[in-house]
Design an enzyme around this catalytic site. Structure first.
Site, short mmCIF file in Angstrom:
data_model
loop_
_atom_site.label_atom_id
_atom_site.label_comp_id
_atom_site.label_asym_id
_atom_site.label_seq_id
_atom_site.Cartn_x
_atom_site.Cartn_y
_atom_site.Cartn_z
CG HIS A 152 -9.02 0.26 -1.13
ND1 HIS A 152 -8.51 0.03 0.14
CD2 HIS A 152 -10.36 0.30 -0.99
CE1 HIS A 152 -9.49 -0.06 0.99
NE2 HIS A 152 -10.64 0.10 0.34
CG MET B 114 -11.07 3.48 1.29
SD MET B 114 -9.57 3.35 2.27
CE MET B 114 -8.38 3.38 0.96
CB SER C 77 -0.91 0.03 1.23
OG SER C 77 -1.38 1.35 1.42
N GLY D 201 -3.34 -3.97 8.82
CA GLY D 201 -2.70 -4.70 9.91
C GLY D 201 -2.11 -6.03 9.51
CG PHE E 285 -5.81 7.09 9.66
CD1 PHE E 285 -5.25 8.31 9.28
CD2 PHE E 285 -7.13 7.08 10.12
CE1 PHE E 285 -5.98 9.48 9.36
CE2 PHE E 285 -7.87 8.25 10.21
CZ PHE E 285 -7.30 9.45 9.83
N GLY E 286 -3.00 4.11 7.79
CA GLY E 286 -2.11 2.96 7.85
C GLY E 286 -1.69 2.73 9.30
CG MET F 94 -7.94 7.32 1.77
SD MET F 94 -7.20 7.31 3.40
CE MET F 94 -6.53 5.64 3.43
CG HIS G 126 -3.70 -1.48 -1.95
ND1 HIS G 126 -4.78 -2.26 -2.32
CD2 HIS G 126 -4.15 -0.69 -0.93
CE1 HIS G 126 -5.82 -1.96 -1.56
NE2 HIS G 126 -5.47 -1.01 -0.72
CG MET H 88 -11.81 -2.43 4.43
SD MET H 88 -10.20 -1.92 3.80
CE MET H 88 -9.39 -1.23 5.22
CG ASP I 222 -4.90 2.39 0.57
OD1 ASP I 222 -5.90 1.68 0.38
OD2 ASP I 222 -3.86 1.97 1.11
CG ASP J 177 -6.32 -2.78 2.76
OD1 ASP J 177 -5.28 -2.51 3.39
OD2 ASP J 177 -6.87 -1.97 1.98
C1 DX5 Z 1 -6.53 1.67 5.19
C2 DX5 Z 1 -5.97 1.28 3.83
C3 DX5 Z 1 -4.91 0.24 3.91
C4 DX5 Z 1 -3.74 0.61 4.76
C5 DX5 Z 1 -2.95 -0.60 5.11
O1 DX5 Z 1 -7.52 2.59 5.03
O2 DX5 Z 1 -6.99 0.80 3.01
O3 DX5 Z 1 -4.49 -0.12 2.60
O4 DX5 Z 1 -2.92 1.53 4.17
O5 DX5 Z 1 -1.92 -0.16 5.94
P1 DX5 Z 1 -1.29 -1.07 7.05
O6 DX5 Z 1 -0.70 -2.27 6.36
O7 DX5 Z 1 -0.24 -0.19 7.65
O8 DX5 Z 1 -2.37 -1.43 8.01
ZN ZN Z 2 -6.42 -0.20 1.00
#
Ligand code: DX5
Ligand code: ZN
Length: 222
Positions: free
Chosen positions: A68, A70, A10, A179, A145-146, A39, A35, A139, A37, A177
């Protein structure tokens, strides 16, 4: 023994100031997917990048662009993201009222289509659509957030999804996706997931070729 897995790093955890180099580094490290993300600050409380950034980088990367979305009412932007170079568009069931129509719209644009479910959204919401999908994204954190902690009950959803796919004789990628780390990837693969998104647990541990190998080894370890 677990089937072959796909790791989709990601970019949310990549260096946004050096995205071109990051994409090249992924390719050199042997990755096939990346990937994105996307947002919008409405569907999730964070804002990242959009079609112009993806479009600019499309010509500089051969990676499979796993996008992805969001964003609220994603169907407004399907064409723009396909034009920007997405290979797969995945959007949230919670963000879209007319799901069947939206899935068909993406397919008609000639790219792969995925549906994403937030942790608390039941699988029943996509049951009838399974035969039409290329990917289902479970999810395992609340999106936005990561670096968040994996939510344990989502493991049950992976198993349930695999069972549902068997029942309707459909096949599609099962993506997880949020953690995902080398410590839990094998357990998730054994449940039947086969595409893993990893942000912080991947980009935080260069060099990428070695980190990729750590994930692959973790899946095959006894
Ligand atoms: C969360 C994103 C994920 C996220 C994964 O909203 O969709 O793709 O970045 O990040 P980690 O691997 O750090 O949980
Ligand atoms: Zn994602």
């Amino acid at each position: 023994m677990v089937e072959k897995i796909i790791l989709s790093p990601s970019l949310l955890s990549a260096d946004f100031g050096r995205l071109e180099e990051e994409l090249l580094a992924l390719e050199e490290a042997g990755l096939q997917w990346v990937h994105w993300d996307v947002m919008d600050g409405i569907f999730v409380p964070n804002i990242t990048f959009g079609p112009p950034v993806i479009k600019k980088l499309r010509s500089r990367s051969k990676l499979f662009f796993d996008v992805h979305l969001m964003i609220d009412k994603p169907e407004r932007y399907f064409e723009t993201f396909v034009d920007a170079g997405a290979d797969l568009l995945c959007f949230h069931v919670e963000s879209c009222l007319h799901l069947e129509r939206a899935v068909s719209q993406v397919k008609d644009l000639g790219v792969q289509v995925g549906l994403a479910l937030n942790p608390a959204t039941p699988l029943s919401s996509i049951e009838y659509l399974l035969p039409q999908l290329d990917l289902v994204l479970i999810m395992s954190v609340n999106p936005g957030f990561g670096g968040q902690k994996f939510i344990p009950f989502t493991k049950q959803k992976i198993s349930q999804l695999v069972k549902m796919l068997q029942e309707v004789q459909a096949t599609c990628y099962v993506q997880v996706d949020g953690g995902v780390t080398p410590s839990n990837v094998k357990e998730l693969a054994l449940l039947g997931a086969n595409v893993f998104v990893s942000g912080s647990a991947f980009f935080g541990y260069p060099p990428y070729a070695e980190r990729y190998q750590v994930f692959l080894d973790a899946v095959q370890r006894n």
